[in-house]
Design a protein around this motif. Structure first.
Motif, PDB file in Angstrom:
ATOM      1  N   LYS A 180     -30.864  10.895 -23.659  1.00  0.00           N
ATOM      2  CA  LYS A 180     -31.414  11.602 -24.813  1.00  0.00           C
ATOM      3  C   LYS A 180     -32.060  10.588 -25.754  1.00  0.00           C
ATOM      4  N   THR A 201     -23.456  20.758 -23.911  1.00  0.00           N
ATOM      5  CA  THR A 201     -24.756  20.140 -23.625  1.00  0.00           C
ATOM      6  C   THR A 201     -25.861  20.890 -24.344  1.00  0.00           C
ATOM      7  N   ASP A 221     -30.858  19.472 -20.984  1.00  0.00           N
ATOM      8  CA  ASP A 221     -30.153  18.473 -20.166  1.00  0.00           C
ATOM      9  C   ASP A 221     -29.875  18.986 -18.762  1.00  0.00           C
TER      10      ASP A 221
END
Lengths: 352, 351
Positions: A88, A128, A132
């Motif tokens: 990320k 999440t 993702d």
């Protein structure tokens, strides 16, 4: 819920009373974990050799099933099996702009699930973001899906290697642990024609030979060094691309000599902090050698998903052939111990 | 003819060197008009850069076609040309993967002024394929800079600048090599360029050139900035080009890289010197260190860039000490460069 954690005083431990995460924003997804791989880096973490925030949950090689979704989530549905990309970035810096979020000062290692702040997947549930998640087909086992994340990092290393010719470039992989094996498997699959893999121990060499690759030469570090010395006058001997998967500074120091002119050396394996190699400078220039590091992955995850599916469907992902073994999450200590003693190349924790 | 050669006792002027003859039916005899002295010639002089004993030096060459062999059709008598010293065969592994300098038939193995006789002479013999025509409005002196210009372009191949607007570029060293790179990058619109120059005198010279978007700093000031920013992971440079060959500068160059940054070694490092490289640091920050040797199949591109720069008025370094010398005066040329009286010297063998 259960989760495998690390802190400096206790070391590696299992915590039984972790709260199950909850949806916070409309793009969140709660994933029920099915499988989490144990990586060489996790082993380093367990020994205190790789820094992580205290009491963080480990596990960055992940496969699970969608359990609950936020009300803006469109790309996955409850019950769908997914692989989870741990990368990320911040989406607004030079590094994110140039598509290397793994180098983002706010992202990178800090936001890498299981290595930085976000809780990893050696647990029963994780929180999440929808972006993702990558759905996986039914014919891919959860354990096979665990190999997606390591392949995505290897794809980064391969991209940085910038190999000039799959047919003619001579490629050397250092190390036949899971990193080297996984890379070898993939490169053979995409038809890189001149592959050599260097593996110190005879039993690991035997495992590679048993896999029966056609265009692959398996050598020991000793025999490779002999070859190098025999050819010391031959400018054309050597490798155009070397990828280290050992994380061993001595192996890297020795193999640096094996680059041919114009060759590229990629440091992929994780060396301990504060280790050095001596680089003779004139040779670097006169032979136009190129050394670079490769760390984590810049969202090569999606391509890795596609390739793992192809490898599995080609019969190239029978995990026991690669020294991979499954353990229940409660038996995590055996997984780490067997990896440490090199009995296995990778442990996979199964949550059910 | 007169020629400046390399011998184990140093450089010397041979007044009776034979005028070269055709070697095959694609040979061209060149009347050499201008040849630049390069930093590498100093390394050769010191015995630090291997050359063939007795070779005529000079690898930054331009001239006029004097005589052509029977198979030459692309060039005629009197034509003004620049000479490519390291052309490859285009047919071997290295030529095919854009590393023609390692071609066993060409590349570095035929380098004029290093392996084969070069341009510090009244005449030289070359292959017609080594020639690149130059327009009348490009002086011979400027045309001789095709060689350094094409090797500059090669640096940008091995260590590309990913984003002209955002990438932060550091040039180490403000001699002619660093200046050339600075000039070119500034010309093509790279927005964030810093140049390290140790001497205050040269820093002033460069500041007076008034390049926009360029910061000129001393090595000590930049190092202080680096230390002050040790907690800031976004500080540093995406591209560092070393033009100094200095070991400490190179070691610092690695430190000044920010994540995924690339250090290119353009200046020739000293012999028998190694640096201790922190491999964990290199790996976790995806740093890269690469050599950049000569040029690869981009000589014509180098000539074109020179023409463009010249026509834009961007190639006049006369104010900063550029001087012409005869072959007889070659020693003075080397000395004036050593004493930093000038920044670039051209030998004009036909005067």
């Amino acid at each position: 819920m259960k989760a495998i954690k690390y802190n400096k005083t206790r070391g590696l431990y299992i915590e039984h009373n972790v709260s199950i995460p909850k949806i916070i924003n409309p793009n969140n997804v709660i994933v029920k974990m099915l499988a989490a791989g144990i990586c060489g880096t996790d082993l380093s973490i367990s020994k205190g050799n790789f820094p992580v925030p205290d009491d963080s949950t480990l596990g960055h090689e992940l496969c699970g099933v969608v359990h609950k979704i936020g009300n803006k989530v469109k790309n996955v549905t409850v019950g769908q099996r997914v692989a989870i990309d741990p990368t990320k970035g911040c989406n607004s810096c030079y590094f994110c702009d140039t598509k290397i979020p793994n180098m983002c000062p706010k992202g990178g290692i800090i936001k890498y699930r299981g290595l930085g702040l976000p809780d990893g997947g050696m647990a029963q549930y994780i929180l999440t973001d929808d972006v993702d998640l990558h759905p996986i087909p039914d014919d891919l086992t959860s354990s096979q899906a665990v190999l997606i994340e390591p392949l995505s990092c290897l794809l980064n290393a391969w991209k940085i290697s910038n190999v000039a010719s799959k047919d003619h470039s001579k490629v050397l992989i250092l190390g036949g642990g899971i990193g080297g094996l996984h890379l070898l498997n993939y490169l053979d699959f995409i038809e890189v024609k001149n592959l050599t893999i260097c593996q110190r121990s005879e039993d690991r060499r035997k495992r590679i030979e048993k896999l029966g690759y056609k265009n692959v030469t398996v050598v020991s570090d000793v025999s490779l060094q002999e070859e190098y010395l025999k050819h010391s006058e031959d400018e054309l001997w050597g490798f155009d691309n070397i990828i280290d998967c050992t994380g061993n500074p001595d192996a890297i120091q020795t193999a640096y000599n094996y680059l041919r002119p114009g060759g590229r050396f990629v440091i992929y394996g994780c060396c301990p902090a504060n280790t050095f190699i001596k680089v003779p400078l004139q040779a670097l220039t006169f032979k136009e050698k190129h050394i670079s590091g490769s760390f984590l992955q810049p969202h090569t995850y999606g391509v890795a998903v596609e390739n793992i599916v192809k490898l599995a469907r080609s019969g190239r992902l029978e995990l026991s052939n690669y020294g991979v073994q499954e353990y229940s999450i409660d038996d995590y200590k055996s997984g780490f111990a067997d990896l440490n003693s090199r009995k296995i190349t990778k442990g996979i924790l199964l949550m059910d | 003819m007169k020629a400046v050669k390399y011998g184990s006792d140093g450089l010397y002027l041979d007044r009776n060197a034979p005028i070269p003859e055709f070697e095959h039916d694609h040979s061209v005899i060149i009347r050499v008009k201008a040849v630049g002295i390069c930093g590498t010639d100093f390394d050769i002089k010191k015995g630090e850069f291997p050359v063939v004993d007795g070779v005529i030096l000079g690898h930054e060459i331009s001239g006029a076609v004097h005589k052509i062999a029977s198979g030459v059709t692309d060039f005629k008598q009197g034509q003004r040309v620049a000479i490519n010293g390291t052309r490859g065969c285009t047919n071997c592994y290295f030529c095919n993967v854009n590393k023609s300098m390692f071609c066993s038939k060409g590349g570095a193995s035929k380098y004029y002024g290093v392996v084969r006789n070069g341009g510090f002479a009244e005449y030289m013999v070359v292959d017609d394929a080594d020639l690149c025509a130059i327009p009348d409005d490009l002086s011979f002196q400027k045309a001789s800079m095709s060689e350094p210009m094409s090797s500059l372009l090669h640096i940008l191949d091995v260590a590309p600048i990913d984003d002209k607007e955002q990438s932060k570029v550091l040039i180490i060293g403000g001699g002619i090599a660093g200046l050339n790179i600075l000039n070119y990058l500034n010309f093509i619109g790279v927005k964030n360029i810093t140049l390290i120059q140790r001497s205050a005198h040269r820093r002033k010279l460069i500041a007076d050139m008034k390049f926009k978007n360029v910061t000129v700093v001393s090595d000590t000031d930049l190092h202080s900035e680096y230390l002050q920013n040790s907690g800031n992971p976004g500080w540093g440079f995406d591209n560092v080009i070393d033009c100094s060959g200095n070991t400490e500068a190179i070691a610092n160059g690695i430190k000044y890289l920010r994540p995924a940054g690339k250090l290119a070694l353009y200046g020739l490092p000293s012999k028998d010197v190694s640096i201790n490289m922190n491999i964990y640091d290199l790996m976790v920050l995806e740093k890269c260190i690469t050599g950049a040797l000569y040029q690869v199949n981009n000589f014509k591109e180098g000539v074109d860039v020179l023409i463009e720069l010249s026509r834009a008025g961007r190639l006049d370094f006369d104010n900063y000490g550029v001087k012409d010398y005869t072959l007889d005066d070659y020693e003075k040329a080397f000395n004036d460069l050593t004493d930093r009286k000038i920044i670039k010297a051209f030998i004009l063998p036909s005067t």
